[in-house]
Write an enzyme that holds these catalytic residues in place. Structure first.
Site, PDB file in Angstrom:
ATOM      1  N   HIS A  62       0.825  -1.218   0.000  1.00  0.00           N
ATOM      2  CA  HIS A  62       0.000   0.000   0.000  1.00  0.00           C
ATOM      3  C   HIS A  62       0.851   1.257   0.000  1.00  0.00           C
ATOM      4  O   HIS A  62       1.694   1.451   0.871  1.00  0.00           O
ATOM      5  CB  HIS A  62      -0.923   0.028   1.218  1.00  0.00           C
ATOM      6  CG  HIS A  62      -2.008   1.047   1.115  1.00  0.00           C
ATOM      7  ND1 HIS A  62      -3.202   0.804   0.476  1.00  0.00           N
ATOM      8  CD2 HIS A  62      -2.083   2.328   1.548  1.00  0.00           C
ATOM      9  CE1 HIS A  62      -3.966   1.886   0.528  1.00  0.00           C
ATOM     10  NE2 HIS A  62      -3.301   2.830   1.167  1.00  0.00           N
ATOM     11  N   ASP A  69       0.173   5.595  -1.104  1.00  0.00           N
ATOM     12  CA  ASP A  69      -0.792   6.600  -1.547  1.00  0.00           C
ATOM     13  C   ASP A  69      -0.163   7.727  -2.363  1.00  0.00           C
ATOM     14  O   ASP A  69      -0.679   8.849  -2.381  1.00  0.00           O
ATOM     15  CB  ASP A  69      -1.516   7.199  -0.335  1.00  0.00           C
ATOM     16  CG  ASP A  69      -2.650   6.322   0.167  1.00  0.00           C
ATOM     17  OD1 ASP A  69      -3.620   6.149  -0.579  1.00  0.00           O
ATOM     18  OD2 ASP A  69      -2.557   5.822   1.295  1.00  0.00           O
ATOM     19  N   HIS A  85     -13.592   2.381   2.922  1.00  0.00           N
ATOM     20  CA  HIS A  85     -12.542   3.219   3.492  1.00  0.00           C
ATOM     21  C   HIS A  85     -13.073   3.684   4.849  1.00  0.00           C
ATOM     22  O   HIS A  85     -13.472   2.845   5.659  1.00  0.00           O
ATOM     23  CB  HIS A  85     -12.170   4.384   2.554  1.00  0.00           C
ATOM     24  CG  HIS A  85     -10.931   5.095   3.015  1.00  0.00           C
ATOM     25  ND1 HIS A  85     -10.953   6.358   3.556  1.00  0.00           N
ATOM     26  CD2 HIS A  85      -9.635   4.689   3.062  1.00  0.00           C
ATOM     27  CE1 HIS A  85      -9.727   6.705   3.905  1.00  0.00           C
ATOM     28  NE2 HIS A  85      -8.900   5.715   3.621  1.00  0.00           N
ATOM     29  N   HIS A 140      -9.548  -1.454   6.519  1.00  0.00           N
ATOM     30  CA  HIS A 140     -10.602  -0.433   6.667  1.00  0.00           C
ATOM     31  C   HIS A 140     -11.991  -1.031   6.879  1.00  0.00           C
ATOM     32  O   HIS A 140     -12.919  -0.277   7.206  1.00  0.00           O
ATOM     33  CB  HIS A 140     -10.651   0.537   5.487  1.00  0.00           C
ATOM     34  CG  HIS A 140      -9.552   1.554   5.478  1.00  0.00           C
ATOM     35  ND1 HIS A 140      -9.500   2.598   6.373  1.00  0.00           N
ATOM     36  CD2 HIS A 140      -8.455   1.679   4.686  1.00  0.00           C
ATOM     37  CE1 HIS A 140      -8.420   3.330   6.126  1.00  0.00           C
ATOM     38  NE2 HIS A 140      -7.763   2.788   5.125  1.00  0.00           N
ATOM     39  N   HIS A 179      -2.837  -3.070   4.570  1.00  0.00           N
ATOM     40  CA  HIS A 179      -2.069  -2.182   5.447  1.00  0.00           C
ATOM     41  C   HIS A 179      -2.746  -2.104   6.809  1.00  0.00           C
ATOM     42  O   HIS A 179      -3.409  -1.151   7.144  1.00  0.00           O
ATOM     43  CB  HIS A 179      -1.867  -0.795   4.829  1.00  0.00           C
ATOM     44  CG  HIS A 179      -3.100  -0.068   4.419  1.00  0.00           C
ATOM     45  ND1 HIS A 179      -4.048  -0.590   3.574  1.00  0.00           N
ATOM     46  CD2 HIS A 179      -3.546   1.184   4.731  1.00  0.00           C
ATOM     47  CE1 HIS A 179      -5.022   0.294   3.383  1.00  0.00           C
ATOM     48  NE2 HIS A 179      -4.745   1.365   4.093  1.00  0.00           N
ATOM     49  N   ASP A 193       1.962   2.079   3.814  1.00  0.00           N
ATOM     50  CA  ASP A 193       1.015   3.202   3.909  1.00  0.00           C
ATOM     51  C   ASP A 193       1.711   4.548   3.793  1.00  0.00           C
ATOM     52  O   ASP A 193       1.211   5.559   4.304  1.00  0.00           O
ATOM     53  CB  ASP A 193       0.207   3.125   5.207  1.00  0.00           C
ATOM     54  CG  ASP A 193      -1.147   3.836   5.099  1.00  0.00           C
ATOM     55  OD1 ASP A 193      -1.501   4.300   3.997  1.00  0.00           O
ATOM     56  OD2 ASP A 193      -1.840   3.937   6.124  1.00  0.00           O
TER      57      ASP A 193
END
Length: 440
Positions: free
Chosen positions: A57, A59, A186, A232, A253, A322
């Site tokens: 993961h 972003d 999420h 999540h 993650h 993450d």
């Protein structure tokens, strides 16, 4: 003590011998310390060269939107400021494959989430085809080939089921664009699955953590060969998925709830369910999920690895850093170049090289290949045509296709009509709900 009158020469020789011996011991000690330190670092470099990391993961696409409005033409991905990820640091950290998150904020749910998701897919596809160090991959075999070609493999993952707008055809089209993983939620519930977060109060329900349509989403992901991601999701949703999915799933993650009691982490009883599914938990490095505070150390992170290994074994563990998705990371793990420091810590805790090879990449490859095997097994099945009931979506912006005779005609209301204020209020509410403004 030497007698100074009769044994001066002998005494001096003895003292010289002792001093030389002491110097030799100090040199030997320093040399041993140097060799020991060099040996561990050398072992890490050798190990990660042979088994480079697959990170579950990252972003970076979100930061590209926030900082640069996805304007790749005006930046150099080899060297980026204000972020923890760029090509140079990925190479230094021995990251050979990166699951890039395609994330849009929960405020886009029931509005323009699908468009925003398409834009994020576009930026990942562009950066992974316009830079020769990257290679966009959509299969386990292609991932292996990319490693042989010394490329950083890019995998696309959707972070949040609200991106598909409760539509299986949309899910299939995302797969066609290269998406190979999706987190079911999420920080907001979808109409069909529950989040671990309480930030949003949308789609609250009791005793129905994975609806009939939610099970259809999981089944269609199994049929497509798309990895189901449970990071999540609520624990009840995760448990329901683990019982329903025919393929292994991942927590891309997440860390251990036993060491940090945050709802985003995974409790031991759920780890046992994951083990039965032959799935994978990829440990998150966010300080708040590691130490339940704003600060953490590499040792704290290693404690999570040790605990999960003790509960379900090293064969069920990966790494999902993450980076770019959260604010703080443990000391010594500030960016993606620092992964070797984590592997060194685990080596020093007597993790074997074979266990670490599993953690670095082999566990993820096993899961990915098994997801594809299930896909092949289900190849005779037709695409699902399950539709979510409108009353479950509760979206006033969702167009309902009806013959013209069933569409009520709008009436002109005079300014003196008594119900005009109510009509204006209703119209204003609909416009507000359907506006494209994103509220995280």
């Amino acid at each position: 003590m030497c007698n100074e009158d009769f044994h001066t020469g002998s005494c001096a020789a003895s003292n010289n011998f002792r001093m030389q011996t002491l110097r030799n011991l100090l040199i030997l000690s320093s040399l041993c310390h140097f060799i020991s330190g060099y040996s561990v670092k050398h072992r890490v470099q050798d190990l990660m060269s042979r088994y480079p990391l697959i990170d579950g993961h990252n972003d970076l696409p979100l930061k590209l939107r926030i900082l640069h409005n996805n304007g790749l033409n005006h930046i150099d991905l080899h060297n980026l400021s204000k972020v923890a990820t760029d090509i140079t640091r990925l190479q230094t950290g021995h990251v050979q494959a990166q699951m890039f998150s395609v994330y849009v904020m929960c405020g886009a749910q029931n509005k323009d989430a699908v468009r925003l998701t398409l834009e994020q897919i576009d930026v990942v596809r562009r950066m992974c085809t316009e830079y020769h160090e990257f290679e966009l991959v959509t299969s386990a075999h292609a991932l292996r080939i990319a490693e042989m070609r010394h490329k950083i493999a890019c995998l696309i993952s959707i972070e949040g089921g609200h991106s598909i707008d409760s539509s299986l055809p949309a899910l299939r089209m995302f797969y066609q664009l290269g998406v190979r993983s999706m987190a079911l939620t999420h920080t907001c519930n979808t109409p069909w699955a529950e989040s671990s977060s309480q930030l949003h109060d949308l789609y609250q329900r009791q005793h129905n953590s994975l609806t009939h349509f939610g099970k259809a989403v999981v089944a269609e992901m199994n049929r497509l060969g798309m990895i189901v991601d449970l990071s999540h999701t609520s624990w009840d949703t995760a448990q329901a998925v683990l019982h329903h999915s025919r393929a292994p799933v991942i927590f891309s993650h997440s860390s251990s709830y036993a060491l940090c009691n945050h709802s985003r982490n995974v409790p031991d009883w759920l780890l046992h369910e994951l083990k039965k599914n032959q799935g994978l938990i990829m440990v998150n490095l966010y300080s708040k999920f590691i130490s339940c505070s704003g600060e953490a150390s590499i040792s704290d992170v290693a404690d999570h690895f040790d605990h999960i290994k003790k509960v379900i074994g090293a064969g069920s563990i990966g790494i999902g850093g993450d980076y770019e998705g959260v604010a703080s990371f443990p000391r010594g793990l500030e960016d993606v170049s620092k992964y070797p420091a984590l592997i060194q810590e685990l080596l020093q805790r007597n993790w074997t090289e074979q266990e670490l090879a599993d953690v670095l990449r082999r566990n993820f490859l096993r899961v990915f290949e098994e997801v594809e095997r299930v896909r092949d097994e289900l190849s005779s099945q037709q695409p699902s045509e399950v539709h979510i009931p409108l009353e479950e979506v509760q979206n006033p912006c969702r167009l309902v296709l009806r013959p013209p005779d069933f569409i009520p005609a709008f009436k002109v209301v005079s300014s003196s009509a008594p119900h005009r204020p109510q009509a204006l209020v209703i119209a204003a509410i609909v416009l507000l709900l359907c506006s494209p403004i994103m509220i995280g």
